[in-house]
Design an enzyme around this catalytic site. Structure first.
Site, PDB file in Angstrom:
ATOM      1  N   LEU A 149       0.858  -1.181   0.000  1.00 11.74           N
ATOM      2  CA  LEU A 149       0.000   0.000   0.000  1.00 11.74           C
ATOM      3  C   LEU A 149       0.891   1.227   0.000  1.00 11.74           C
ATOM      4  O   LEU A 149       1.765   1.347   0.846  1.00 11.74           O
ATOM      5  CB  LEU A 149      -0.762  -0.032   1.324  1.00 11.74           C
ATOM      6  CG  LEU A 149      -2.201   0.442   1.434  1.00 11.74           C
ATOM      7  CD1 LEU A 149      -3.089  -0.244   0.424  1.00 11.74           C
ATOM      8  CD2 LEU A 149      -2.697   0.152   2.857  1.00 11.74           C
ATOM      9  N   HIS A 150       0.705   2.120  -0.963  1.00 12.19           N
ATOM     10  CA  HIS A 150       1.481   3.365  -0.892  1.00 12.19           C
ATOM     11  C   HIS A 150       0.874   4.525  -1.654  1.00 12.19           C
ATOM     12  O   HIS A 150       1.366   5.633  -1.586  1.00 12.19           O
ATOM     13  CB  HIS A 150       2.903   3.133  -1.398  1.00 12.19           C
ATOM     14  CG  HIS A 150       2.969   3.008  -2.896  1.00 12.19           C
ATOM     15  ND1 HIS A 150       2.538   1.897  -3.565  1.00 12.19           N
ATOM     16  CD2 HIS A 150       3.374   3.874  -3.852  1.00 12.19           C
ATOM     17  CE1 HIS A 150       2.699   2.072  -4.863  1.00 12.19           C
ATOM     18  NE2 HIS A 150       3.201   3.263  -5.073  1.00 12.19           N
ATOM     19  N   ARG A 151      -0.221   4.278  -2.413  1.00 12.58           N
ATOM     20  CA  ARG A 151      -0.803   5.373  -3.202  1.00 12.58           C
ATOM     21  C   ARG A 151      -1.317   6.472  -2.286  1.00 12.58           C
ATOM     22  O   ARG A 151      -2.025   6.183  -1.315  1.00 12.58           O
ATOM     23  CB  ARG A 151      -2.008   4.895  -4.014  1.00 12.58           C
ATOM     24  CG  ARG A 151      -1.708   3.893  -5.036  1.00 12.58           C
ATOM     25  CD  ARG A 151      -1.521   4.470  -6.421  1.00 12.58           C
ATOM     26  NE  ARG A 151      -0.791   3.483  -7.166  1.00 12.58           N
ATOM     27  CZ  ARG A 151       0.374   3.676  -7.783  1.00 12.58           C
ATOM     28  NH1 ARG A 151       0.920   4.868  -7.801  1.00 12.58           N
ATOM     29  NH2 ARG A 151       0.974   2.704  -8.400  1.00 12.58           N
ATOM     30  N   ARG A 164       6.272   5.863   3.058  1.00  4.96           N
ATOM     31  CA  ARG A 164       5.165   6.832   3.061  1.00  4.96           C
ATOM     32  C   ARG A 164       4.002   6.312   3.913  1.00  4.96           C
ATOM     33  O   ARG A 164       3.388   7.045   4.688  1.00  4.96           O
ATOM     34  CB  ARG A 164       4.700   7.020   1.610  1.00  4.96           C
ATOM     35  CG  ARG A 164       3.536   7.928   1.468  1.00  4.96           C
ATOM     36  CD  ARG A 164       3.075   8.006  -0.005  1.00  4.96           C
ATOM     37  NE  ARG A 164       2.360   9.235  -0.192  1.00  4.96           N
ATOM     38  CZ  ARG A 164       2.770  10.232  -0.970  1.00  4.96           C
ATOM     39  NH1 ARG A 164       3.873  10.136  -1.652  1.00  4.96           N
ATOM     40  NH2 ARG A 164       2.051  11.321  -1.062  1.00  4.96           N
ATOM     41  N   ASP A 194      -2.082  -1.754  -4.040  1.00  3.21           N
ATOM     42  CA  ASP A 194      -2.427  -0.624  -4.908  1.00  3.21           C
ATOM     43  C   ASP A 194      -1.271  -0.323  -5.864  1.00  3.21           C
ATOM     44  O   ASP A 194      -1.248   0.709  -6.520  1.00  3.21           O
ATOM     45  CB  ASP A 194      -2.815   0.610  -4.081  1.00  3.21           C
ATOM     46  CG  ASP A 194      -1.708   1.104  -3.159  1.00  3.21           C
ATOM     47  OD1 ASP A 194      -0.564   0.601  -3.250  1.00  3.21           O
ATOM     48  OD2 ASP A 194      -1.994   2.002  -2.346  1.00  3.21           O
TER      49      ASP A 194
END
Ligand code: UD1
Length: 371
Positions: free
Chosen positions: A206-208, A241, A288
């Site tokens: 997950l990083h968007r 992030r 994502d």
């Protein structure tokens, strides 16, 4: 002799560039190539470890731009890359993917009259809230050669009015890298240390910004993951992030304090081979990421994409991917289908055969002769 500047900036660029450098290296009498790293990603685990795992040469030039707002990062890359282009005077600049460095270096080179080739052109999510979509569109419109991974991408470019003679459907360089390293990744022994067994866990990435920068969205996803983890342990290598945002929003409680092999097991960002090993042995991947939708399709692992769109629809049409959005209920429903054995299998898309980089280099060589 053609002089080529190859550009990388962020983590997903490295596995795309590695086979291109290798293929260019097979023509030492015809191609002189240099590697520029913009430094968009700089942590050991986000950058250097990939060079080592993929057997890439160290960059000839490192622009060391680091993190910042989009304008800051893009601007810093442009200013630094312009100096490199002026000093090196390449015939071609080759960019890959859709990160800020891709766009920044394309514009810079093109304005100096240097020809630019974009590898992984034509992907479109149709979502202009995605910074990568802006990067893709702006890069493709100015490039001289556009190399696509699948027919849908070539069709997108045709619809946008890109001349046919610039577009080449060559396959997927990231899959070149996957196929080359598959056996090596298979041979690792990591699962025992994490406390999971083959086929007995899920992998999450997950990083968007659309998923991790808003508290309500991130909380919904983490709640769904915690629910799934009651049945199937979840291994979660965490992007810097995402870790930062989970701490900032005070959501670390969802991750709990898992005993080995249970609940949500968070890890540091993984190396290329280690991450591939985790994916190829997983029951399901929830992500994502763009690239992972393609890698799971080749590995034949069910992929639940936590976004409302994808720029890689071929992975849904032919592969094992489904786009379900970021809502808690939709994620749980999809995970239930996997756990009940109702997820359809897929096939590997055309030309994802390990030879994309070779095809690209052939085109570059003949394009240069034509000039
Ligand atoms: C970038 C790309 C995205 C790609 C992703 C893969 C753009 C617009 N985004 O997103 O398309 O999918 O890389 O990882 O180019 N940070 C570190 N160490 C690093 C790099 C970043 O701690 O080595 C942290 C910093 O706090 C930084 C944040 O991560 O501000 C975001 O990094 P950035 O490169 O801006 O974007 P990504 O989210 O990584």
């Amino acid at each position: 002799m053609i002089k080529i500047l190859n550009v990388v900036g962020a983590r997903p660029n490295f596995m795309k560039m590695a086979p291109l450098i290798e293929a260019m290296g097979r023509h030492p009498d015809q191609i002189c190539h240099r590697l520029v790293h913009t430094g968009q990603h700089y942590d050991e685990r986000m950058s250097r470890s990939f060079f080592e795992a993929l057997g890439m040469p160290r960059p000839d030039v490192d622009l060391e731009v680091g993190s910042g707002s989009h304008a800051e990062q893009t601007g810093r890359v442009m200013m630094a890359f312009e100096k490199v282009c002026l000093a090196e005077r390449p015939d071609w600049v080759v960019v890959v993917g859709d990160v800020n460095s891709t766009l920044a270096c394309s514009i810079t080179a093109k304005k100096l009259g240097i020809r630019v080739a974009h590898v992984e052109a034509g992907l479109r999510s149709g979502d202009m809230d995605m910074p990568e979509e802006i990067n893709r569109l702006c890069t493709d419109v100015i490039c001289d050669l556009l190399f696509t991974t699948d027919r849908v991408a070539s069709e997108n470019l045709a619809r946008e009015g890109v001349a046919d003679h610039k577009v080449f459907f060559v396959g997927n360089v990231m899959i070149d890298t996957l196929l080359k390293h598959r056996a090596l990744a298979e041979g690792l022994e990591l699962l025992e240390g994490i406390g999971v067994v083959p086929g007995g866990y899920g992998v999450v990435t997950l990083h968007r910004p659309s998923n991790v920068d808003r508290r309500d969205v991130l909380e919904g996803i983490l709640a769904a993951l915690a629910e799934i983890a009651r049945q199937l342990p979840i291994v979660f290598p965490m992007h810097p992030r995402t870790r930062k945002m989970i701490d900032e929003f005070g959501l670390a409680g969802y991750l709990g304090q898992p005993e080995a092999g249970r609940g949500i097991i968070t890890l540091e960002p993984q190396g290329y081979l280690e991450f591939m090993h985790l994916n190829m042995n997983a029951r399901v991947v929830l992500t994502d990421s763009g690239g992972l939708q393609e890698e799971t399709t080749v590995l034949g692992i069910p992929c639940i994409t936590l976004r409302s769109n994808t720029e890689r629809p071929i992975t849904c049409l032919e592969g094992t991917n489904r786009v379900v959005g970021s809502g808690q209920e939709a994620i749980l429903a999809a995970a239930a289908e996997v756990l009940e054995g109702r997820w359809p299998s897929g096939r590997v898309p055309e030309r994802w055969d390990g030879r994309a980089a070779e095809r690209i280099v052939e085109v570059l060589l003949s394009a240069d002769q034509a000039n």
